[in-house]
Design an enzyme around this catalytic site. Structure first.
Site, PDB file in Angstrom:
ATOM      1  N   SER A 110     -22.011  29.745 -11.875  1.00 36.22           N
ATOM      2  CA  SER A 110     -23.302  30.242 -12.360  1.00 36.22           C
ATOM      3  C   SER A 110     -24.428  29.242 -12.203  1.00 36.22           C
ATOM      4  CB  SER A 110     -23.183  30.648 -13.836  1.00 36.22           C
ATOM      5  OG  SER A 110     -22.294  31.729 -13.987  1.00 36.22           O
ATOM      6  N   GLU A 289     -26.787  30.977 -32.936  1.00 37.28           N
ATOM      7  CA  GLU A 289     -25.430  30.451 -33.090  1.00 37.28           C
ATOM      8  C   GLU A 289     -25.409  28.982 -32.686  1.00 37.28           C
ATOM      9  OE1 GLU A 289     -22.596  31.767 -34.258  1.00 37.28           O
ATOM     10  OE2 GLU A 289     -23.446  33.738 -34.669  1.00 37.28           O
ATOM     11  N   HIS A 339     -13.657  36.012 -18.061  1.00 40.13           N
ATOM     12  CA  HIS A 339     -12.846  34.797 -18.036  1.00 40.13           C
ATOM     13  C   HIS A 339     -11.653  34.910 -18.987  1.00 40.13           C
ATOM     14  CE1 HIS A 339     -14.963  32.237 -15.269  1.00 40.13           C
ATOM     15  NE2 HIS A 339     -16.115  32.367 -15.907  1.00 40.13           N
TER      16      HIS A 339
END
Length: 503
Positions: A110, A289, A339
């Site tokens: 990515s 988060e 994944h």
């Protein structure tokens, strides 16, 4: 055995033929549908306006198999058969393919792909915002090899800019818009080797504040912004969620201090986020988060807003700028679910992504907003087995293997779902493969499913959307966006026709 197999195939074909809607048995149904589609294509007019705004939607790991399976799931969640469902992304009139390989690998990650589609330059695996002369993890190699992104080009042109992601804001995709790093994993200084720090390289979190004046930053990753030992506001008893920085810097407070004189808000929960008025807000940083956000299927709506909600607020803040905006929106956890070998979570993320795009289109206009939806790379997800029409996309094939055991419609080429016991696959006849916890079978055992290397889809609508047709190198995308919006180096589109010299 051959007779049994033939009988099974015949029976399955006969059963399958009865699943079609009655109208689909009439050839006029298909002819009328095709005629209507043909006319809509014939009536299409090129939009050659300059793009005031760019909405760039990135489905991380959303390969074409994922795209197709998500379409079916979206329909089935609405009590439809699913295959004929029209997603929002399906309505984009211009479609192309992008080749995703990196300079050094046949199958990219990515970071390399983000550098391609955002900065317009292909590079090496695991490096971000630098060209291919930089080497993975080698600090000194990135000096002088930095490349800038379309987000910076847009900011330099006076536009407002933002990033919205479901991962940490320091992750590979958003980092590609603002950072330059020989390693995509240098999230904070604690993630860097001492040698890299000694040679003058800086972590991605600190670059988030320094490199580009980003108006809206929404995602996760607050633990990389605060000093070691800082308790997380949501998980104060969990030391692993606390601050990680070794340099003592509190980047959230630094960001707030940098915005002195502006209306700048920081939020870490939905209550604070909902209270922010986009009409009076200049800058927004929202980190929900310590690391990545929760999967949409697991999200607590009272604590964490949806991707649709965060995207809407970002658009409403950015669109106040009369010069327009650039917004990167990433559904980053499609990739992370793949994944894990978990198709359920991956597809639900993709459906939420499509619904987010629908809301964004309601808030903008094709007249002045170029909207792109694409993926960075794919995953080795297969869609197989002749399932009946309308059968659950997360279900089992009606045809079994030659080992007389069933298998799922969706499977992986490699991943954690490889299970062979005493030379046999597991018997899943009594297993609920529609469960959120189910891990699809995989052909080869790996701890994490890898990426795959096939081309990814590029969908476009709005000004100059026709530039995104055909099969192109992935780095072409940044240049086409820059041309459409007259940002970056190529300003021909807003300069008007050039009169040839007279002899």
């Amino acid at each position: 055995m051959e007779q049994t197999s033939a009988f099974t195939v015949l029976l399955f074909l006969l059963l399958g033929s009865s699943r079609a809607a009655v109208e689909e048995e009439n050839p006029e149904f298909w002819r009328a549908q095709a005629k209507q589609t043909l006319q809509s294509v014939l009536d299409r007019q090129l939009n050659t306006n300059v793009a005031k705004n760019i909405l760039f939607f990135l489905g991380d790991g959303m390969g074409i198999t994922t795209y197709t399976a998500a379409r079916i799931l979206k329909g089935q969640l609405q009590n439809q058969s699913g295959e004929e469902t029209v997603m929002t992304m399906d309505t984009f009139p211009y479609v192309g393919l992008a080749k995703t390989y990196s300079v050094d690998f046949q199958i990219a990650d990515s970071a390399a792909t983000a550098t391609a589609y955002l900065c317009g330059v292909k590079t090496n695996l695991n490096t971000v915002g630098v060209n291919a002369a930089a080497r993975n993890g080698v600090c000194r190699s990135q000096k002088g090899n930095e490349v800038t992104s379309i987000l910076k080009w847009a900011k330099d042109a006076g536009k407002s800019v933002g990033i919205v992601t479901t991962t940490r804001v320091q992750h590979a995709t958003p980092a590609g818009s603002y950072a330059h790093s020989a390693s995509r994993t240098w999230y904070s200084d604690a993630d860097m080797p001492d040698s890299a720090i000694g040679e003058g390289c800086t972590d991605i979190s600190s670059q988030l504040l320094k490199n580009v004046d980003i108006d809206v930053i929404i995602g996760g990753g607050r633990q990389y912004m605060t000093p070691w030992g800082t308790k997380d506001p949501e998980y104060p008893a969990d030391s692993s969620s606390g601050g990680k920085r070794r340099d003592g810097r509190h980047l959230i407070q630094e960001w707030q201090n940098m915005k002195n004189g502006k209306v700048a808000h920081y939020a870490w929960n939905k209550t604070e986020f909902d209270a922010i008025d986009p009409d009076t807000t200049d800058y927004l940083m929202a980190l929900f988060e310590p690391g990545d956000l929760r999967y949409d299927a697991e999200r607590d709506p009272s604590m964490d807003p949806s991707l649709m909600e965060t995207t809407e607020k970002a658009i409403r803040i950015l669109q106040k700028n009369p010069k327009g905006f650039f917004l990167l929106v990433e559904s980053g956890r499609i990739d992370q679910a793949h994944h894990q070998g978990n198709a359920y979570l991956a597809l639900h993320e993709a459906v939420a992504f499509d619904e987010t795009i629908a809301r964004a289109l309601e808030l903008t206009s094709d007249d002045d907003t170029l909207t792109i939806a694409t993926a960075d790379h794919s995953h080795p997800l297969t869609f197989n087995g002749f399932p009946f029409r309308g059968q659950s996309i997360l279900g089992k094939s009606p045809l079994w293997g030659t080992d007389m055991l069933p298998y799922t419609t969706l499977m992986y080429g490699n991943g954690p779902g490889h299970k062979i016991v005493d030379g046999k696959r597991p018997d899943i006849r009594n297993v609920d493969t529609n469960s959120m916890e189910y891990i699809q079978l995989s052909a080869a055992p790996t701890d994490s499913t890898t990426h795959s290397g096939e081309d990814v889809i590029v969908l476009a609508r709005g000004p100059m959307a026709h530039l995104f047709s055909g099969v192109q190198e992935q780095n072409y995308i940044a240049h086409a966006m820059g041309y459409a919006a007259c940002v970056g180096a190529d300003l021909r589109h807003c300069q008007g026709p050039i009169t040839p010299p007279v002899d």
